[in-house]
Write an enzyme that holds these catalytic residues in place. Sequence first.
Site, short mmCIF file in Angstrom:
data_model
loop_
_atom_site.label_atom_id
_atom_site.label_comp_id
_atom_site.label_asym_id
_atom_site.label_seq_id
_atom_site.Cartn_x
_atom_site.Cartn_y
_atom_site.Cartn_z
N LYS A 30 21.63 50.85 -14.02
CA LYS A 30 22.91 50.95 -14.74
C LYS A 30 23.68 49.62 -14.87
O LYS A 30 23.47 48.88 -15.82
CB LYS A 30 23.78 52.02 -14.11
N ASP A 84 19.87 56.10 -3.30
CA ASP A 84 19.91 55.95 -4.76
C ASP A 84 21.31 55.45 -5.14
O ASP A 84 22.27 56.21 -5.18
CB ASP A 84 19.62 57.30 -5.42
N PHE A 135 20.86 63.98 -8.62
CA PHE A 135 20.19 63.58 -9.86
C PHE A 135 19.55 62.22 -9.65
O PHE A 135 20.22 61.26 -9.25
CB PHE A 135 21.18 63.51 -11.04
C1 LIG Z 1 22.07 58.52 -9.19
C2 LIG Z 1 21.21 58.34 -10.41
N1 LIG Z 1 19.90 58.08 -10.25
C3 LIG Z 1 19.09 57.90 -11.31
C4 LIG Z 1 19.57 58.00 -12.60
C5 LIG Z 1 18.64 57.80 -13.76
O1 LIG Z 1 18.88 56.56 -14.34
P1 LIG Z 1 18.32 56.26 -15.80
O2 LIG Z 1 19.02 57.14 -16.75
O3 LIG Z 1 18.61 54.79 -16.00
O4 LIG Z 1 16.85 56.52 -15.76
C6 LIG Z 1 20.92 58.27 -12.81
C7 LIG Z 1 21.47 58.40 -14.16
O5 LIG Z 1 22.54 58.89 -14.41
C8 LIG Z 1 21.76 58.44 -11.68
O6 LIG Z 1 23.06 58.73 -11.82
#
Ligand SMILES: Cc1ncc(COP(=O)(O)O)c(C=O)c1O
Length: 400
Positions: A257, A228, A142
């Site tokens: 986050k 990521d 994700f």
């Molecule tokens: C690994 C990862 N990347 C990207 C995101 C997306 O982040 P945002 O909700 O701040 O756009 C998340 C959100 O849970 C995530 O867990």
Amino acid sequence: MNTYARMPVVFSKGSGVYLWDTDGKRYLDMFSGIAVTTLGHANQSVADVISEQAHKLCHVSNVYGNELGEELADRIDTLVRSGYDQQSLNDPSARGRVFLCNSGAEANECAIKLVRKWKATVSEVTDGEAAPGVILTTEGSFHGRTLATWATSGKSIGNNDYSPLPAGFSHVPYNDIDALEDRMSVGDVSAFLVEPIQGENGVVEPDRGYLAAARSVCSRYGALLAVDEVQTGLAKTGRWFAFQYENILPDMVTVAKALGNGMPVGACWARAGVASAFRPGDHGSTFGGQPLACAAAIATLRVMQEIDAPSRAVHIGSLIDEHLDGAPSVVGLSGRGALRGVILEDDRATEVARKSLDKGLLVNAARPRVIRIAPPLIITDDELKAALGILVSSIEEVFK
Ligand SMILES: Cc1ncc(COP(=O)(O)O)c(C=O)c1O
């Protein structure tokens, strides 16, 4: 809009590990707003800095210079490179570059655009001809909900609701280095974007050595490695970044986050040689890196360093192991430090989360069989033991 399946509770204030709902009921928060409030709610130092900065300067745009943006970028760069090659930390030529934004999806969107721009630059493509280059990600991953980050997410596979998605993305099984190598050998891959632990997929951990092997496969095929760390980043796994368990340096790292302890701020870090592909005008954000968000993020990182947040996470992780390993109906624990999946005997995680809520504890069902816990790193041992006690009794009641 009708985009969230909300739990039946509304919170009106928080302090440390606690939240209070509008009826005055108190809850222990082991959810942390999806792994965000690592320093707890209304953290005094962060709140003071936000308040002072709000009275001084919130926003000017990126048309002008920004001392706080530079300080934040510097801190992120130091943390990304810490532990890899300690000597290079003092070498200005080894420094990376940082793009500041407002969320995890935007951090990854920046990474995706930078990969494409970098590819176009190294391929010396002219006359608007698109550079060939697939961005590879993993099944179950994700990376966000913008169209491009959704297309990269393994979770989008088979979902045609938003067709047509941007092209140029492909997926390989997670934790399968042979599959990565096979796909790389086709010769059209410009980058591999990977989570060190798949948080949204239920805190799924690859084997030790996976990232180091991915680093060497990427280097061999001339592809970039982008990690990521939006969910795993900033101490909660027991390292500043989870990739640091493997003594590698990626070409790009994305974070968000926990960065502002609740203020919306994200960042895309890249090695200088990659970042230099961007020219003024190639990418941007009105709010990205604004003084208010940067002040919150600098304060967050400062407090995390003061409390040695990675060590706190390791300690919390060992208490979690001690209390949940072998607990009734718990068949496994995944993740590291304070970012954990509690794997249940069957698909009753939603019921457990709901039962815990009734008992004054916030956890979430990341998968039908997996409860995710991400306690704030300021939690005391007694608070953590109390929280784990409620979780165990909720599991027992659901499975009795
Ligand atoms: C690994 C990862 N990347 C990207 C995101 C997306 O982040 P945002 O909700 O701040 O756009 C998340 C959100 O849970 C995530 O867990």
